[in-house]
Motif scaffolding. Structure first.
Motif, mmCIF file in Angstrom:
data_model
loop_
_atom_site.group_PDB
_atom_site.id
_atom_site.type_symbol
_atom_site.label_atom_id
_atom_site.label_comp_id
_atom_site.label_asym_id
_atom_site.label_seq_id
_atom_site.Cartn_x
_atom_site.Cartn_y
_atom_site.Cartn_z
ATOM 1 N N GLN A 57 0.831 -1.209 0.000
ATOM 2 C CA GLN A 57 0.000 0.000 0.000
ATOM 3 C C GLN A 57 0.862 1.254 0.000
ATOM 4 O O GLN A 57 0.583 2.214 -0.725
ATOM 5 N N ARG A 58 1.909 1.252 0.837
ATOM 6 C CA ARG A 58 2.799 2.423 0.907
ATOM 7 C C ARG A 58 3.524 2.640 -0.415
ATOM 8 O O ARG A 58 3.665 3.772 -0.877
ATOM 9 N N GLU A 59 4.006 1.542 -1.034
ATOM 10 C CA GLU A 59 4.716 1.663 -2.312
ATOM 11 C C GLU A 59 3.782 2.174 -3.405
ATOM 12 O O GLU A 59 4.167 3.020 -4.213
ATOM 13 N N LYS A 60 2.551 1.665 -3.421
ATOM 14 C CA LYS A 60 1.564 2.120 -4.410
ATOM 15 C C LYS A 60 1.264 3.605 -4.221
ATOM 16 O O LYS A 60 1.209 4.367 -5.192
ATOM 17 N N ALA A 61 1.080 4.024 -2.986
ATOM 18 C CA ALA A 61 0.802 5.439 -2.704
ATOM 19 C C ALA A 61 1.982 6.315 -3.111
ATOM 20 O O ALA A 61 1.794 7.411 -3.650
ATOM 21 N N ALA A 62 3.207 5.843 -2.878
ATOM 22 C CA ALA A 62 4.396 6.622 -3.256
ATOM 23 C C ALA A 62 4.498 6.754 -4.771
ATOM 24 O O ALA A 62 4.815 7.836 -5.293
ATOM 25 N N LYS A 63 4.209 5.663 -5.519
ATOM 26 C CA LYS A 63 4.244 5.727 -6.987
ATOM 27 C C LYS A 63 3.192 6.686 -7.520
ATOM 28 O O LYS A 63 3.448 7.463 -8.441
ATOM 29 N N LEU A 64 1.997 6.622 -6.934
ATOM 30 C CA LEU A 64 0.915 7.514 -7.351
ATOM 31 C C LEU A 64 1.291 8.970 -7.100
ATOM 32 O O LEU A 64 1.096 9.830 -7.959
ATOM 33 N N ALA A 65 1.852 9.254 -5.939
ATOM 34 C CA ALA A 65 2.259 10.624 -5.611
ATOM 35 C C ALA A 65 3.342 11.108 -6.571
ATOM 36 O O ALA A 65 3.322 12.262 -7.019
ATOM 37 N N ALA B 113 3.858 10.055 -9.682
ATOM 38 C CA ALA B 113 3.233 10.273 -10.990
ATOM 39 C C ALA B 113 2.448 11.573 -11.016
ATOM 40 O O ALA B 113 2.500 12.324 -12.000
ATOM 41 N N GLN B 114 1.725 11.869 -9.931
ATOM 42 C CA GLN B 114 0.958 13.114 -9.869
ATOM 43 C C GLN B 114 1.889 14.325 -9.866
ATOM 44 O O GLN B 114 1.592 15.338 -10.502
ATOM 45 N N ALA B 115 3.005 14.222 -9.167
ATOM 46 C CA ALA B 115 3.973 15.326 -9.143
ATOM 47 C C ALA B 115 4.584 15.534 -10.526
ATOM 48 O O ALA B 115 4.768 16.676 -10.969
ATOM 49 N N ALA B 116 4.896 14.447 -11.228
ATOM 50 C CA ALA B 116 5.467 14.562 -12.577
ATOM 51 C C ALA B 116 4.459 15.195 -13.530
ATOM 52 O O ALA B 116 4.811 16.053 -14.347
ATOM 53 N N LYS B 117 3.184 14.792 -13.413
ATOM 54 C CA LYS B 117 2.138 15.367 -14.260
ATOM 55 C C LYS B 117 1.982 16.859 -13.983
ATOM 56 O O LYS B 117 1.886 17.669 -14.912
ATOM 57 N N ALA B 118 1.995 17.233 -12.712
ATOM 58 C CA ALA B 118 1.867 18.652 -12.354
ATOM 59 C C ALA B 118 3.050 19.446 -12.878
ATOM 60 O O ALA B 118 2.894 20.573 -13.362
ATOM 61 N N ALA B 119 4.241 18.856 -12.838
ATOM 62 C CA ALA B 119 5.431 19.542 -13.347
ATOM 63 C C ALA B 119 5.333 19.729 -14.853
ATOM 64 O O ALA B 119 5.688 20.795 -15.384
ATOM 65 N N ARG B 120 4.872 18.710 -15.570
ATOM 66 C CA ARG B 120 4.697 18.827 -17.026
ATOM 67 C C ARG B 120 3.682 19.910 -17.363
ATOM 68 O O ARG B 120 3.884 20.720 -18.268
ATOM 69 N N GLU B 121 2.586 19.927 -16.620
ATOM 70 C CA GLU B 121 1.541 20.926 -16.868
ATOM 71 C C GLU B 121 2.046 22.324 -16.560
ATOM 72 O O GLU B 121 1.743 23.277 -17.289
ATOM 73 N N ALA B 122 2.836 22.454 -15.496
ATOM 74 C CA ALA B 122 3.395 23.766 -15.154
ATOM 75 C C ALA B 122 4.371 24.229 -16.224
ATOM 76 O O ALA B 122 4.386 25.401 -16.604
ATOM 77 N N ALA B 123 5.173 23.301 -16.727
ATOM 78 C CA ALA B 123 6.134 23.651 -17.781
ATOM 79 C C ALA B 123 5.401 24.053 -19.053
ATOM 80 O O ALA B 123 5.779 25.017 -19.722
#
Length: 160
Positions: free
Chosen positions: A122-130, A132-142
């Motif tokens: 569960q912790r590993e899945k949550a870390a991967k999701l977080a 991925a969300q951070a990478a998506k937000a960075a792409r959108e910001a760029a």
């Protein structure tokens, strides 16, 4: 007769003062227990007087923290403090009766802090999701910084 009780979160540096106040007012030390939390160990101390229970929770004790022993006032807490040390790795200092890690004969150091395979997944899945969300937000910001709407920038990269 109904049991009356309260639960209060306190800081570690207030523990000795609050315990001393209870001792001087004639309270009894009932128990101390540990709960393995994500950010450390939660300590819960229970005091009783005239049928009223006061539970003081010290949340998220980090591994390096020194927790003062309350055995000098409430000697009956000695098994709980030794258990906290042996099973959870809590650094309780100045214990009157200290078994020095031999209160329990366990095969694993700090066995109560070991997480189950399910919890680890569960912790590993949550870390991967977080991540991925951070990478998506960075792409959108760029993309937004380049003047193109975020959705168009993503489409452009896929179509290139």
């Amino acid at each position: 007769m109904a049991i009356e009780q309260e639960f209060k979160d306190i800081e570690l540096d207030a523990l000795l003062t609050l315990a001393t106040e209870r001792y001087e007012a004639g309270w009894r030390g009932v128990q101390m227990l540990c709960v393995a939390a994500d950010e450390g160990i939660d300590l819960i101390y229970t005091f009783e007087k005239d049928g009223f229970y006061c539970n003081l929770r010290v949340p998220s004790i980090p591994k390096e923290a020194e927790v003062p022993s309350l055995q000098g006032m409430f000697f009956g807490l000695f098994p709980f403090e030794n258990e906290a040390h042996d099973l959870f790795g809590v650094n309780i200092v100045d214990m009157a009766l200290d078994f020095e890690g031999a209160f329990y004969d366990v095969a694993v150091s700090e066995p109560m802090t070991v997480i189950s395979p399910e919890k680890k997944a569960q912790r590993e899945k949550a870390a991967k999701l977080a991540k991925a969300q951070a990478a998506k937000a960075a792409r959108e910001a760029a993309a937004a910084g380049e003047g193109a709407p975020a959705g168009q920038a993503a489409e452009k990269k896929e179509g290139e």
